[in-house]
Design a protein around this motif. Structure first.
Motif, short mmCIF file in Angstrom:
data_model
loop_
_atom_site.label_atom_id
_atom_site.label_comp_id
_atom_site.label_asym_id
_atom_site.label_seq_id
_atom_site.Cartn_x
_atom_site.Cartn_y
_atom_site.Cartn_z
N ARG A 17 50.73 11.23 19.62
CA ARG A 17 50.55 10.15 20.59
C ARG A 17 51.82 9.97 21.43
N LEU A 21 52.19 10.50 25.53
CA LEU A 21 52.70 9.46 26.43
C LEU A 21 53.93 9.94 27.18
N PHE A 54 43.16 8.68 23.31
CA PHE A 54 42.84 7.90 24.51
C PHE A 54 41.49 8.38 25.03
N GLN A 59 42.41 4.46 29.82
CA GLN A 59 43.11 3.98 28.63
C GLN A 59 44.46 4.66 28.48
N ALA A 63 48.14 2.75 28.45
CA ALA A 63 49.16 3.00 27.44
C ALA A 63 50.49 3.39 28.09
N GLU A 66 52.07 0.23 29.31
CA GLU A 66 52.65 -0.48 28.17
C GLU A 66 53.97 0.17 27.75
N ARG A 67 54.00 1.49 27.79
CA ARG A 67 55.22 2.20 27.41
C ARG A 67 56.37 1.86 28.35
#
Length: 210
Positions: A17, A21, A54, A59, A63, A66-67
């Motif tokens: 993950r 990202l 994801f 989505q 993410a 958010e990162r």
């Protein structure tokens, strides 16, 4: 004692993950139209692995947002909230956040163009607005800031001024140094703070988070 297979799988999933990202942030900041296949290649995973984490591109983008937000918040938290005046702290926190977001101009421009509800936009910015609000409240209690305007209004106005400075800079209408100075001057007037407050750190680079 050896780790159990489920624990190893969880660790592998976390690494996958994080790799996805990292790759998505880097790839999309160069080419916002890049597909999941390109992102998967950069991350060293398969496309099905991306979907396992994801289920949709939307989505994945959430993410990534958010990162970046977490990265900006970490930079803001690196500023000692009780070390200086509220004015100085606020200006340093805004500088720290800007230094993070300026690393992803193409990516953030693409994300900002995506339709989003007012509630989702508020939630997206909540970690940042919460920290700004606490510093503004501290400044009001210390007598640095005018207390005649609601804190929520001052927070929203601070965010709006920050976005305006960024937009003017990105559009080439203001050089970076002029945009930063305009933001500083506007914030001090908005908050009713003295222009001399925190002047010793005028436009100084914020401490980089590790």
């Amino acid at each position: 004692m050896k780790s159990s297979p489920p624990r190893n799988r969880r660790a592998d999933a976390r690494r996958s993950r994080a790799a996805i990202l990292d790759a998505a942030t880097q790839v999309l900041n160069v080419d916002p139209d890049a597909g999941l296949e390109t992102i998967a290649g950069a991350a060293g995973v398969t496309r099905p692995t991306i979907y396992a984490h994801f289920p949709s591109r939307e989505q994945l983008l959430l993410a990534v947002v958010e990162r970046i937000t977490n990265e900006a918040v970490a930079a803001m938290d690196d500023i000692a909230l009780d070390a200086d005046t509220a004015t100085d702290t606020l200006l340093r926190m805004i500088d720290a956040s800007a230094q993070v977001t300026e690393r992803y101009p193409v990516l953030l421009k693409m994300i900002s163009a995506q339709p989003v509800s007012a509630e989702a936009d508020r939630d997206r910015h909540l970690p940042v607005t919460d920290r700004i609000g606490r510093v503004i409240e501290r400044g009001r209690q210390a007598g640095e800031f005018d207390d005649r305007l609601p804190v929520d209004w001052l927070v929203a106005s601070t965010m709006a001024l920050g976005h305006t400075a960024s937009t003017e800079q990105d559009a080439g209408r203001l050089p970076a140094a002029v945009a930063r100075d305009a933001l500083r001057t506007s914030l001090l007037r908005l908050l009713g703070a003295s222009d001399s407050a925190g002047a010793s750190r005028r436009s100084q680079p914020a401490k980089q988070s590790k």
